[in-house]
Write a protein that holds these residues in place. Sequence first.
Motif, mmCIF file in Angstrom:
data_model
loop_
_atom_site.group_PDB
_atom_site.id
_atom_site.type_symbol
_atom_site.label_atom_id
_atom_site.label_comp_id
_atom_site.label_asym_id
_atom_site.label_seq_id
_atom_site.Cartn_x
_atom_site.Cartn_y
_atom_site.Cartn_z
ATOM 1 N N LYS A 232 6.597 -0.865 5.591
ATOM 2 C CA LYS A 232 6.115 -0.502 4.414
ATOM 3 C C LYS A 232 6.762 -0.241 3.344
ATOM 4 N N TYR A 233 8.794 0.391 3.759
ATOM 5 C CA TYR A 233 9.092 0.808 2.955
ATOM 6 C C TYR A 233 9.817 -0.432 2.033
ATOM 7 N N VAL A 234 10.031 -2.051 2.203
ATOM 8 C CA VAL A 234 10.492 -2.683 1.593
ATOM 9 C C VAL A 234 9.859 -3.230 0.963
ATOM 10 N N GLU A 235 8.124 -3.055 1.666
ATOM 11 C CA GLU A 235 7.070 -3.843 0.626
ATOM 12 C C GLU A 235 6.715 -2.665 -0.426
ATOM 13 N N THR A 236 7.158 -1.010 -0.572
ATOM 14 C CA THR A 236 6.444 -1.080 -1.489
ATOM 15 C C THR A 236 7.820 -1.099 -2.260
ATOM 16 N N LEU A 237 9.027 -1.084 -2.382
ATOM 17 C CA LEU A 237 10.197 -1.471 -2.887
ATOM 18 C C LEU A 237 9.517 -2.204 -3.752
ATOM 19 N N LYS A 238 9.801 -3.789 -2.635
ATOM 20 C CA LYS A 238 8.463 -4.866 -3.617
ATOM 21 C C LYS A 238 8.379 -4.505 -4.681
#
Length: 401
Positions: A232-238
Amino acid sequence: MMRFLSLLLSVFLFVPSIAQKKEIRQARTDIKNRSNLENVESTMRNLLKDSANRRNVKIYHTLADAVRAQYEAANEKLYLKENTDTAAFFNTARKMFLAFESLDSIDMLPNEKGKVKLRFRKKNAEYLNKYKRNLYNGGIFFVRKKDFGPAYDILDTYIDCNRQPLFSGNDESAGDSLLPSAAFWTMFCGYKLGRPDSALKYSSLALESKTYRRRAFTYMAEAYLQKKDTLKYVETLKRGFDENKRSKFFFTRLMDYYNNSNQLDSAMNVVDTALKNDSTNTLFLFAKSNMALNMGKYAECIEISDTLIARNDTFPDVFLNAGVSYLNMALALDKDVKSKKKYKNKILDYYLRALPYMERYKAMAPDDKEKWAPSLYNIYLKLNMGRKFEEISEVLRQMRK
């Protein structure tokens, strides 16, 4: 005898009922006279601790009116510009909404015949709607005071009004333009409190705010990081980067993630996307030079580094990247016997070209010996620079101690 015991038991059961009615009657008098309001509130709350009273609508009604009277007294003081505890005023506002919501939850219970007769909802909702904005104002007040616990609680109550049956007949809630803003500030408070689940509670609503959407993505990402939810962290950053391609926050964190997980192609895609939107951005260009160096694209790294140096020659790592690139090009040819003979002059030229970059880096970052000392050792050795070679050898000897 049994009849006597039964009569005695009835008397004992009846006494608390009489005392309770007396307490409620006195409470209603105090509310009317605006006296002993906090005592009234305390008395009603104590009555509700008894499970036998949990469905007693009169107690809930009296409690709600007692808190409302406290709120109105404080509101009157504010209106008259008298000395008032502002924090207490806003906390009382929240307490009032919660009290009326509890009353409504009891009021909406079906009676013995299974029917629901709402006696208070319409009137109470109309009354509370006039003061609902003060919940939002109170939340912002506490945010500015950096008192994030009360700020979160009061804003949470403000947003929660939108799902409370008490306000189900209120058309204004559906079009409340402050809800996304309130949601963002709950996210901010949750993050500050180290409570990621609280920060994420209204994240979807916070993203509806045009003003705070970019910042909402940052706190979402931080909350997922606190939860150690990498996906979720990377998805939100993207998502944040897709909408804010010039943002340092999303760019650097995506680059860190991809580099640390050795996803160099993904990291390069982020860099190229960023540069398409801002081709002269120093941060993006420097990241591109790093990626080119890490991927063995030394000529590209040198070209980008020279561009950055021509623009601003005060960044040590740019000189390091160019110097290491020339050095790696030399070492690649030098370690191959056939290439070593064939490209002898080219190898020496690479070492010679690496020299000024590495010496400049040494001058700018004298404490980073681990980075420049081994490189300069190889350069001085290959270029037969005796005195400098002895000096750098001594540096390496001291480092090994």
